[in-house]
Design a protein around this motif. Structure first.
Motif, PDB file in Angstrom:
ATOM      1  N   ILE A 114       0.822  -1.225   0.000  1.00 26.88           N
ATOM      2  CA  ILE A 114       0.000   0.000   0.000  1.00 26.88           C
ATOM      3  C   ILE A 114       0.852   1.270   0.000  1.00 26.88           C
ATOM      4  CG2 ILE A 114      -1.894  -1.175   1.192  1.00 26.88           C
ATOM      5  CD1 ILE A 114      -1.148   0.433   3.724  1.00 26.88           C
ATOM      6  N   LYS A 130      -0.646  -2.712  15.092  1.00 28.65           N
ATOM      7  CA  LYS A 130      -1.716  -2.290  14.187  1.00 28.65           C
ATOM      8  C   LYS A 130      -2.558  -1.124  14.699  1.00 28.65           C
ATOM      9  CE  LYS A 130      -4.000  -5.286  11.911  1.00 28.65           C
ATOM     10  NZ  LYS A 130      -5.117  -6.224  11.793  1.00 28.65           N
ATOM     11  N   ARG A 133      -3.476   1.740  12.415  1.00 26.97           N
ATOM     12  CA  ARG A 133      -4.060   1.441  11.098  1.00 26.97           C
ATOM     13  C   ARG A 133      -5.566   1.716  11.102  1.00 26.97           C
ATOM     14  NH1 ARG A 133      -0.811  -4.090   9.147  1.00 26.97           N
ATOM     15  NH2 ARG A 133       1.206  -3.468  10.019  1.00 26.97           N
ATOM     16  N   THR A 140      -4.699   3.676   5.081  1.00 26.77           N
ATOM     17  CA  THR A 140      -5.523   2.498   5.370  1.00 26.77           C
ATOM     18  C   THR A 140      -6.997   2.882   5.470  1.00 26.77           C
ATOM     19  OG1 THR A 140      -5.003   2.768   7.728  1.00 26.77           O
ATOM     20  CG2 THR A 140      -3.699   1.160   6.493  1.00 26.77           C
ATOM     21  N   LEU A 247      -5.431  -4.414   7.117  1.00 32.05           N
ATOM     22  CA  LEU A 247      -5.523  -2.953   7.021  1.00 32.05           C
ATOM     23  C   LEU A 247      -6.137  -2.321   8.268  1.00 32.05           C
ATOM     24  CD1 LEU A 247      -6.842  -2.658   3.346  1.00 32.05           C
ATOM     25  CD2 LEU A 247      -4.561  -1.996   4.144  1.00 32.05           C
ATOM     26  N   CYS A 248      -6.931  -3.100   9.000  1.00 27.53           N
ATOM     27  CA  CYS A 248      -7.656  -2.522  10.137  1.00 27.53           C
ATOM     28  C   CYS A 248      -6.772  -2.446  11.378  1.00 27.53           C
ATOM     29  CB  CYS A 248      -8.930  -3.315  10.421  1.00 27.53           C
ATOM     30  SG  CYS A 248      -8.653  -4.828  11.362  1.00 27.53           S
TER      31      CYS A 248
END
Length: 291
Positions: A114, A130, A133, A140, A247-248
């Motif tokens: 990304i 994370k 994100r 994201t 992505l989360c």
């Protein structure tokens, strides 16, 4: 009857890994097997129409499991309840292990995919943590934004970031579409054709090093080991679910996590790909993936 203790390399564990990645990532395998045995045994004479749509869907998954493991049907029909439980546990262990391995390896890899070439993410994102994100980061957040919302709207962005706006699993993110572009009048345009999905598919089914080199997604690695020559509805839904989770901001992959709502997301994609009314579009999608 006592069964010998087997190592984690039992073939059923390997079959479970592939089953979870290509057929169904979230089903309760023990329940699936128990209900499947009933359908093969005392309910064998019942017409298909007497079962609910959900029961028919479940039996289709069970049939796919039987077809993927040589001799499994005979073992289930002739084995004791204890052995059936043992088989189910090995398959579950495989599916769960594969999901955990993929979640872990995609956590860092997704950042490479990304990040625009020759640039850096601003602010940077940690490969192993994370928390920043999801909707907390511009890049994201833009990818995860549902197709019915506008990420460029500051108010929407803030509501997503704060959690005031919760996104259920059946509200699909723009990253599922080629160019992250959703066409409400032609909803199949670019659907499930984003390069991110291809990268993740190769990472899982071929090998991490193949993402930039290997032209065909199912040529080697996990795909070749299991004789996989084409994508499946389950494998596309699985990869999309893994990318969404990577992505989360949620740290732990859980089927019951209502924030990520991963199971509903997975099921909603699977249902579309298995909908007979969408057969032509799905066929075109598979041709695109297998090219």
């Amino acid at each position: 009857m006592a069964f010998p203790i087997r190592s984690v390399t039992d073939p059923l564990v390997h079959h479970g890994r592939h089953f979870g990645r290509t057929v169904h990532a979230f089903c309760n395998i023990r329940t699936l097997i128990n209900n499947g045995i009933l359908r093969l045994g005392e309910l064998a004479d019942q017409p298909d129409e007497s079962f609910s749509a959900e029961e028919r869907r479940e039996h289709k998954i069970f049939t796919a499991l039987l077809q993927s493991v040589a001799g499994l049907e005979e073992r289930l029909l002739t084995g004791s309840e204890e052995e059936t439980g043992f088989i189910a546990e090995l398959l579950r262990k495989g599916a769960s292990g594969a999901r955990g391995d993929d979640t872990k390896s995609l956590k860092g890899a997704i950042l490479d995919w990304i990040t625009p070439k020759g640039q850096a993410l601003n602010p940077p994102l940690a490969r192993n943590v994370k928390v920043d994100r999801g909707f907390h980061h511009e890049r994201t957040g833009a990818l995860l934004c549902p197709t019915d919302l506008d990420w460029s709207n500051p108010e929407t962005k803030e509501q997503l970031k704060s959690g005031e706006l919760l996104v259920s699993g059946d509200r699909w993110p723009v990253f599922l579409y080629a160019g992250c572009s959703f066409d409400s009048e032609e909803p199949w345009n670019g659907l499930l054709r984003n390069p991110l999905l291809i990268c993740a598919f190769k990472h899982v089914f071929t090998s991490p090093s193949s993402v930039d080199k290997e032209p065909k997604a199912t040529r080697s690695g996990n795909a070749r080991i299991h004789g996989m020559r084409s994508v499946t509805a389950g494998s596309i839904a699985y990869i999309a679910t893994q990318v969404r989770f990577a992505l989360c901001s949620s740290p732990v992959f859980s089927r019951t996590d209502m924030v990520t709502d991963s199971e509903r997301f997975f099921s909603s994609i699977l249902e579309l790909l298995e909908d007979p009314r969408e057969a032509r579009e799905v066929h075109d999608l598979y041709v695109w993936w297998n090219r």
